[in-house]
Motif scaffolding. Sequence first.
Motif, PDB file in Angstrom:
ATOM      1  N   ARG A  81       0.896  -1.251  -0.017  1.00 56.87           N
ATOM      2  CA  ARG A  81      -0.211   0.138  -0.120  1.00 56.87           C
ATOM      3  C   ARG A  81       0.735   1.308   0.007  1.00 56.87           C
ATOM      4  O   ARG A  81       2.041   1.453   0.637  1.00 56.87           O
ATOM      5  N   LYS A 110      -1.776   3.033  -4.242  1.00 57.98           N
ATOM      6  CA  LYS A 110      -2.096   1.692  -4.182  1.00 57.98           C
ATOM      7  C   LYS A 110      -2.808   1.389  -2.984  1.00 57.98           C
ATOM      8  O   LYS A 110      -2.054   1.401  -1.976  1.00 57.98           O
ATOM      9  N   HIS A 112      -5.318  -5.983  -4.628  1.00 64.98           N
ATOM     10  CA  HIS A 112      -4.839  -4.408  -4.914  1.00 64.98           C
ATOM     11  C   HIS A 112      -5.453  -3.904  -6.026  1.00 64.98           C
ATOM     12  O   HIS A 112      -5.690  -4.437  -7.116  1.00 64.98           O
ATOM     13  N   THR A 113      -5.442  -2.287  -5.857  1.00 63.54           N
ATOM     14  CA  THR A 113      -5.786  -1.614  -6.909  1.00 63.54           C
ATOM     15  C   THR A 113      -5.045  -0.405  -6.969  1.00 63.54           C
ATOM     16  O   THR A 113      -4.944   0.184  -5.799  1.00 63.54           O
ATOM     17  N   LEU A 114      -4.586   0.176  -7.981  1.00 65.79           N
ATOM     18  CA  LEU A 114      -3.640   1.307  -8.188  1.00 65.79           C
ATOM     19  C   LEU A 114      -4.442   2.193  -8.815  1.00 65.79           C
ATOM     20  O   LEU A 114      -4.877   2.344 -10.074  1.00 65.79           O
ATOM     21  N   ASP A 157       2.327  -2.656 -11.393  1.00 60.58           N
ATOM     22  CA  ASP A 157       2.333  -1.318 -10.618  1.00 60.58           C
ATOM     23  C   ASP A 157       2.746   0.161 -11.534  1.00 60.58           C
ATOM     24  O   ASP A 157       2.647   1.050 -10.893  1.00 60.58           O
ATOM     25  N   SER A 170      -0.469  -7.230  -8.496  1.00 57.13           N
ATOM     26  CA  SER A 170      -1.559  -6.073  -8.722  1.00 57.13           C
ATOM     27  C   SER A 170      -2.908  -6.779  -8.894  1.00 57.13           C
ATOM     28  O   SER A 170      -2.666  -7.956  -9.816  1.00 57.13           O
TER      29      SER A 170
END
Lengths: 146, 355
Positions: free
Chosen positions: B89, B106, B141-143, B171, B213
């Motif tokens: 994160r 992130k 995860h999400t960016l 990423d 990701s």
Amino acid sequence: MRRITIIIALVFSITAGGKLCAQVSMSGVTVIGNKIGFSSNTSKEIKQIFRGKYANWSTNSQVIIVLPASKSVSAEVVATSIYGNTVSGVQKYWLSLVFQGRANPPVFLDTDEEIITYVKKTPGAIGVVSVGAQNIPRNMVIGINN
Amino acid sequence: MKFKHLLLLSLIILSFQVSRAQKSNTQFSGYGYLEYELDFSGGPTSYFYLGEHSFFVNSKLNDKISFLGEYVIRFNGNSATSFLPSIERSLVKYNYYKNHNIIVGKIHTPVNYWNDSYHHGRLFFPVMDRPISFSYLVPLHTLGIQFQGQNLGDLNFGYDFVIGNGISSSDILSDAKNTSFTAAVHIKPTDGMRIGASFYYDFLDKNRSGIHSGHAAPRTHYTGKLYAGALNYTMTSLSFANFNKSYEILNEFTYNTTSTDSMGLAKNFANFLYAGLRFKDKHTPYVVVDFMKIASNDLHTYPYEVGTFGIGYKYEFSPLVNLKSQVQYDRQMVNHANHSIKRHFGFEFQLAYGF
């Protein structure tokens, strides 16, 4: 008829018990604040503030929560009165909330004197000390209405 | 000469004042764990396991802006040092109005209770490991950019809307033509209780899984040729959590669909249930039941059935150290065609700590 009376009495006692639980006051502690937009509030609202419900005061300044550290003599009474939990339960609550990124960490201080001094010099700070704490400026004390 | 000294002194004082004005309130902490496992599936084996270590930074940059970072070091056999770091994160949060925030960076995709609350913090885990669906279905995860509200009204309503790089991104790059979309809502009607629902959508034009990701979607159970065409991916989740002084319950239901032109709509689901009984503030015996089923026409995760049943015991030395022990039985159906089944029975200890 007798059965009905017993059932009614049972329901009443359960309901009354629930109300009593909901109205437990914050005994043993004094809440202090500095420019937080009110001088008194309900115990329910005060508890929610200390649980991190609000990010900002109505004055738009940031809420800064000040609590006794785990080894402070007032830690236990604050944990019981405000959080209805143990000292370690309060620590876990804040560790978890901060780790989730959903709240800024509170300021933990060792003594009542340190908490009073910190709140006094920090606008937007709200703290809690034991009820016998000395040298609290009167304008900092927050009244609690049950 | 005197003027030069005076100028230098002025500059030092000025820089000191500026640094004081910009002083941030930063806290560092970390979380890690160690495990010991006895495995009875192929003859008894036992080993120690050094788990991932997470370094956590929380910094208040000013009254409205804060930074949060989480960096993990974990074992990786391909690394020269056997360990690799990762950014889990890294986000900047702007509190623009009351309890409403905009977050960029992130994040842990705010789906399910688990991903939003624990992720790498083994210290906070109620059981040894995360739900099965987190290794296969959940976009971890999400960016991107997140709109967040929390503790609104008497029910403590909260919302999270996210747009960002999708499952097939990395990423630093996403070659997809679209972004992923997440919508999540929850309420916290009483202390310790949270009820939530979420929806996630992504379009994968080449059915790729990202590098740390979205999610990894391991397909080690599938030996055929992987599909590399377009695929629509949705995930709906419902979660119920109630953690109080006497008992703890967490249920995560996950419903996932993938659709392709060739195989149509595949419907997959998973459910994780944890129940624990707390006593004397430190002791929590618990049970965990976890199950996931991937449909036979799925072309993203591929057909798979896996279930776990475990009973365990958690002892808390302090809020920063706990010891869990768990007996666990796993059953995997790895090939639908010949119903090949793998079974695993093990006994594990986990020491989780914060520092």
